[in-house]
Design an enzyme around this catalytic site. Structure first.
Site, PDB file in Angstrom:
ATOM      1  N   ASP A 120       2.461  17.659  -2.494  1.00 43.47           N
ATOM      2  CA  ASP A 120       2.299  16.200  -2.373  1.00 43.47           C
ATOM      3  C   ASP A 120       3.467  15.430  -2.986  1.00 43.47           C
ATOM      4  O   ASP A 120       3.695  14.272  -2.641  1.00 43.47           O
ATOM      5  CB  ASP A 120       0.985  15.744  -3.027  1.00 43.47           C
ATOM      6  CG  ASP A 120      -0.166  15.700  -2.039  1.00 43.47           C
ATOM      7  OD1 ASP A 120       0.097  15.679  -0.824  1.00 43.47           O
ATOM      8  OD2 ASP A 120      -1.327  15.703  -2.486  1.00 43.47           O
ATOM      9  N   GLU A 172      -8.918   1.668  -8.354  1.00 43.64           N
ATOM     10  CA  GLU A 172      -9.053   2.310  -9.652  1.00 43.64           C
ATOM     11  C   GLU A 172      -9.191   1.323 -10.797  1.00 43.64           C
ATOM     12  O   GLU A 172      -9.906   1.579 -11.777  1.00 43.64           O
ATOM     13  CB  GLU A 172      -7.849   3.228  -9.895  1.00 43.64           C
ATOM     14  CG  GLU A 172      -7.749   4.386  -8.887  1.00 43.64           C
ATOM     15  CD  GLU A 172      -7.180   3.998  -7.532  1.00 43.64           C
ATOM     16  OE1 GLU A 172      -6.656   2.858  -7.410  1.00 43.64           O
ATOM     17  OE2 GLU A 172      -7.255   4.817  -6.595  1.00 43.64           O
ATOM     18  N   HIS A 195      -5.828  16.489 -10.693  1.00 47.65           N
ATOM     19  CA  HIS A 195      -4.522  16.693 -10.059  1.00 47.65           C
ATOM     20  C   HIS A 195      -3.382  16.223 -10.962  1.00 47.65           C
ATOM     21  O   HIS A 195      -2.407  15.623 -10.510  1.00 47.65           O
ATOM     22  CB  HIS A 195      -4.445  15.979  -8.714  1.00 47.65           C
ATOM     23  CG  HIS A 195      -5.238  16.655  -7.621  1.00 47.65           C
ATOM     24  ND1 HIS A 195      -6.477  17.189  -7.839  1.00 47.65           N
ATOM     25  CD2 HIS A 195      -4.961  16.864  -6.314  1.00 47.65           C
ATOM     26  CE1 HIS A 195      -6.941  17.712  -6.709  1.00 47.65           C
ATOM     27  NE2 HIS A 195      -6.041  17.539  -5.764  1.00 47.65           N
ATOM     28  N   ARG A 221      -4.868  20.737 -10.169  1.00 42.40           N
ATOM     29  CA  ARG A 221      -5.308  21.010  -8.810  1.00 42.40           C
ATOM     30  C   ARG A 221      -5.320  22.506  -8.522  1.00 42.40           C
ATOM     31  O   ARG A 221      -6.217  23.032  -7.890  1.00 42.40           O
ATOM     32  CB  ARG A 221      -4.356  20.317  -7.838  1.00 42.40           C
ATOM     33  CG  ARG A 221      -4.589  20.685  -6.385  1.00 42.40           C
ATOM     34  CD  ARG A 221      -3.599  19.953  -5.490  1.00 42.40           C
ATOM     35  NE  ARG A 221      -3.913  20.156  -4.105  1.00 42.40           N
ATOM     36  CZ  ARG A 221      -3.482  21.194  -3.384  1.00 42.40           C
ATOM     37  NH1 ARG A 221      -2.708  22.098  -3.947  1.00 42.40           N
ATOM     38  NH2 ARG A 221      -3.823  21.311  -2.128  1.00 42.40           N
ATOM     39  N   SER A 255     -12.195  16.421  -3.799  1.00 39.36           N
ATOM     40  CA  SER A 255     -11.094  17.018  -4.574  1.00 39.36           C
ATOM     41  C   SER A 255     -11.261  16.843  -6.076  1.00 39.36           C
ATOM     42  O   SER A 255     -10.666  17.578  -6.847  1.00 39.36           O
ATOM     43  CB  SER A 255      -9.726  16.521  -4.106  1.00 39.36           C
ATOM     44  OG  SER A 255      -9.688  15.137  -4.069  1.00 39.36           O
ATOM     45  N   ARG A 294     -10.643  21.829 -12.440  1.00 36.38           N
ATOM     46  CA  ARG A 294     -11.563  20.791 -11.956  1.00 36.38           C
ATOM     47  C   ARG A 294     -12.928  21.362 -11.557  1.00 36.38           C
ATOM     48  O   ARG A 294     -13.928  20.648 -11.555  1.00 36.38           O
ATOM     49  CB  ARG A 294     -10.937  20.021 -10.793  1.00 36.38           C
ATOM     50  CG  ARG A 294     -10.497  20.917  -9.651  1.00 36.38           C
ATOM     51  CD  ARG A 294      -9.660  20.155  -8.630  1.00 36.38           C
ATOM     52  NE  ARG A 294      -8.959  21.080  -7.769  1.00 36.38           N
ATOM     53  CZ  ARG A 294      -8.902  21.000  -6.448  1.00 36.38           C
ATOM     54  NH1 ARG A 294      -9.501  20.012  -5.823  1.00 36.38           N
ATOM     55  NH2 ARG A 294      -8.229  21.869  -5.731  1.00 36.38           N
ATOM     56  N   PHE A 344      -3.677   7.791 -10.905  1.00 37.71           N
ATOM     57  CA  PHE A 344      -4.284   6.461 -10.726  1.00 37.71           C
ATOM     58  C   PHE A 344      -5.161   6.052 -11.905  1.00 37.71           C
ATOM     59  O   PHE A 344      -5.249   4.871 -12.219  1.00 37.71           O
ATOM     60  CB  PHE A 344      -5.050   6.432  -9.403  1.00 37.71           C
ATOM     61  CG  PHE A 344      -4.258   7.050  -8.272  1.00 37.71           C
ATOM     62  CD1 PHE A 344      -2.945   6.642  -8.039  1.00 37.71           C
ATOM     63  CD2 PHE A 344      -4.775   8.061  -7.486  1.00 37.71           C
ATOM     64  CE1 PHE A 344      -2.180   7.234  -7.043  1.00 37.71           C
ATOM     65  CE2 PHE A 344      -4.009   8.659  -6.487  1.00 37.71           C
ATOM     66  CZ  PHE A 344      -2.713   8.245  -6.251  1.00 37.71           C
TER      67      PHE A 344
END
Ligand code: TPP
Ligand code: MG
Lengths: 272, 337
Positions: free
Chosen positions: B130, B71, B122, B180, B50, B23, B96
């Protein structure tokens, strides 16, 4: 429990929350601290029917966590209510744990719905309330939501279902801390006027200080009296409540305290 | 050992290989694009830091839109922006977008052929603690079924940077996928990159390992180990899942006679599926699939999870042995006939 004991309990929950998150090394701290008083009231204030030894008891009320990321406080409350041993708290987010980073119905007794993707739990809560109503059952459904979460359009679809079917067995509690990941809710989006919006959606609307035990309990009792409409409690809370250096600071949304921060926090809470 | 023409990082197999999240390359590219193209705009779904869109936000505040947590709406708004000449980059987690917003993507982005650039951050199980809700393992499957969608899963920071820049210059909807966790920097500024053109990173003739995303490094690592045992794998970086580079794929399958696909995604519907569909029509060979074995994820450390669910170099080595055995038994069978 009386108010004094409930306040004590809320502090105990916060202490275990900090210890658990420090050990896990990741997870959400701010939201859970802000909601510790409400969780204490729900699980120990006699407001909700449950049986920790029989978590699937048919007559229980359903507590639905739509804002799944604040599950650390749910886990601590469930452990204190004896749904599972407190030792499990130290396994949060580790491989093989019963306490997933976001709650999973199939892993943790007392978790009613798997969540973590915002804006879904409320629809499931409406579905449960609709089912109870159809069967003329007295069970209540209590749905906890974040304020940022309300930006998801699907929440408002669920609210329409709730008012269309006059789901007065549904009580929505909004964690109104005015914060989300990127900052203040009114900078990120445009939620106000929430009272008017919920009124327009044909809800009974209640406001209260979500960090004041007595006030919340009184409000909840009013909100759970059936009158042909679903109810919403806009509970003003503070992210990070109970720990001065975390309070009202959105940078604590999604991180755990490190060792020093945890020590400081525990000192403030009287945990060491 | 590695293909010189690919100009891979020289310290690729050393302990000092640079580790960065893919990212980061997205964030860098957005800032570059902001400078070079005034039409580039960025939409964030309450995940600015993020998704690494902060740099763009600070440099080009007028072209950065904070959308909040919505979203489906965000994809629709991006499509509208593209209709009036903007090149919108939509930034949130892969869970999402595409996860939440599939219908909006299918109609507003795909059917309309909007010039929107969707990015799923992610993605994959390496999201770690998570847990399952955030470990998107189905995004490539969702995206590659849409006609006209370009689907890219870059392997490292630099490749993500190039893919993002190229995505802006390509007319039509694009889906970019990032992770991530930090992954080794395999490629360099000089490594060639073209959307839809696979890169042969290592040559070999026993088995072709077709990989993308973080599995590219794992594939190289596995191939290096196997070489010591006299097994020569070709390693192909199939960063673009759609349109698939059929020419390179068929060449690899013909030359090696067996393939492994390796991706951080469900085994069904992703790169493995795309390769199998293509080879079934053109040049069927035994294939083994490295990916998520039809399961949801769980909390854990990224590395633990990659090992547990068989998405590491260890798993690739096992799969190579298996597919070689299948290739050999196929030959014996053919010989008997
Ligand atoms: C559908 C979806 N989009 C985005 C996210 C990422 N996310 C997790 S929490 C969060 C912010 C939520 O804000 P709020 O509901 O106010 O919770 P608080 O920060 O107050 O705990 C976001 C964007 C998510 N979990 N689900
Ligand atoms: Mg909030």
């Amino acid at each position: 429990m009386d108010i004094q004991n409930l306040k004590h309990k809320a502090t105990e929950l916060r202490i275990d929350l900090i210890k658990m998150l420090e050990k896990a090394g990741s997870g959400h701290t701010g939201g859970p601290l802000g909601m510790a008083d409400i969780f204490t009231a729900l699980y120990f204030g006699g407001l909700v029917k449950y049986d920790a030894k029989n978590p699937k008891w048919e007559e229980r009320d359903r507590i639905v966590l739509s804002n799944g990321h604040i599950c650390p406080i749910l886990y601590v409350a469930l452990a204190h209510a004896d749904f599972f041993p407190k030792e499990a708290l130290s396994t949060l987010r580790q491989l093989g744990t019963m306490l997933q980073g976001h709650p999973h119905r199939l892993d943790t007794p007392g978790v009613e719905i798997s969540s973590g993707s915002l804006g879904q739990g409320i629809s499931a809560a409406a579905g449960m309330a609709l089912g109870f109503k159809s069967d003329k059952k007295p069970n209540k459904v209590i749905c906890l939501m974040g304020d940022g979460e309300l930006e998801e359009g699907s929440c408002w679809e669920a609210f329409m279902t709730a008012s269309r079917y006059k789901l007065d067995n549904l009580i929505v509690i909004v964690d109104r801390n005015y914060l989300q990941i990127d900052g203040h809710t009114e900078d990120v989006s445009c939620l106000e006027d929430l009272d008017k919006r919920f009124e327009a959606f044909q809800f009974n609307v209640f406001r209260c200080d979500g960090n004041n035990m007595e006030e919340f309990i009184k409000t909840f009792e009013k909100a759970s009296k059936p009158n042909g409409k679903p109810s919403v409690i806009l509970a003003r809370t503070f992210m990070g409540q109970g720990v001065s250096f975390m309070k009202d600071d959105h940078s604590w949304h999604g991180k755990p305290p490190n060792k020093q921060e945890a020590e400081l926090a525990l000192k403030e809470l009287g945990g060491i | 050992m590695v293909n010189e023409a690919m100009k891979l990082a020289e310290n690729l197999f050393n302990n000092d290989v640079k580790m960065t999240p893919t990212r980061d390359g997205y964030g860098e590219a957005l800032v570059e694009l902001g400078e070079s193209n005034p039409n580039v705009v960025v939409l964030s779904g309450d995940l600015t830091e993020s998704t690494r869109t902060e740099g763009f936000k600070h440099k080009f505040p007028d072209r950065f839109y904070e959308m909040g947590i919505c979203e489906q709406n965000m994809v629709g708004v991006a499509c509208g922006l593209s209709m009036v000449g903007k090149i919108p980059f939509v930034a949130t987690y892969a869970a999402f977008v595409p996860g939440r917003a599939f219908d909006q993507i299918r109609i507003s982005a795909g059917y309309n052929r909007s010039n929107v650039k969707l990015s799923g951050a992610h993605a994959g199980i390496s999201v770690g603690p998570d847990g399952a809700t955030h470990q998107m393992m189905e995004d490539i499957a969702l995206m590659r079924t849409l006609p006209g969608m370009t689907v890219i899963a870059p392997c490292d920071r630099e490749e993500t940077r190039k893919a993002t820049i190229e995505a802006a210059n390509l007319e039509g909807p694009v889906y970019l996928r990032f992770g991530r966790d930090k992954v080794p920097e395999v490629t360099t500024k000089e490594t060639p990159f073209k959307i839809g053109k696979a890169n042969i990173l290592m040559d070999g003739s026993d088995v072709a390992i077709i990989a993308n995303g973080p599995l590219v490094y794992e594939a190289l690592d596995a191939a290096k180990t196997l070489r010591r045992n006299g097994v020569y794998c070709m390693v192909v970086n199939m960063h673009t899942v759609k349109p698939l580079d059929v020419t390179t794929l068929v060449y690899a399958a013909r030359k090696c006679g067996a393939v492994i696909t390796a991706e951080e995604h469900q085994i069904t519907g992703g790169l493995g599926g795309a390769v199998a569909e293509t080879l079934a029509r053109n040049n069927p060979v035994p294939q083994e699939f490295i990916g998520m074995p039809d399961s949801y994820g769980e909390s854990g450390k990224p590395r633990e999870l990659m090992e547990k669910y068989g998405m590491s170099s260890t798993a690739i080595i096992e799969a190579v042995k298996k597919v070689i055995a299948r290739k050999a038994s196929g030959r014996i069978f053919a010989g008997v006939l």
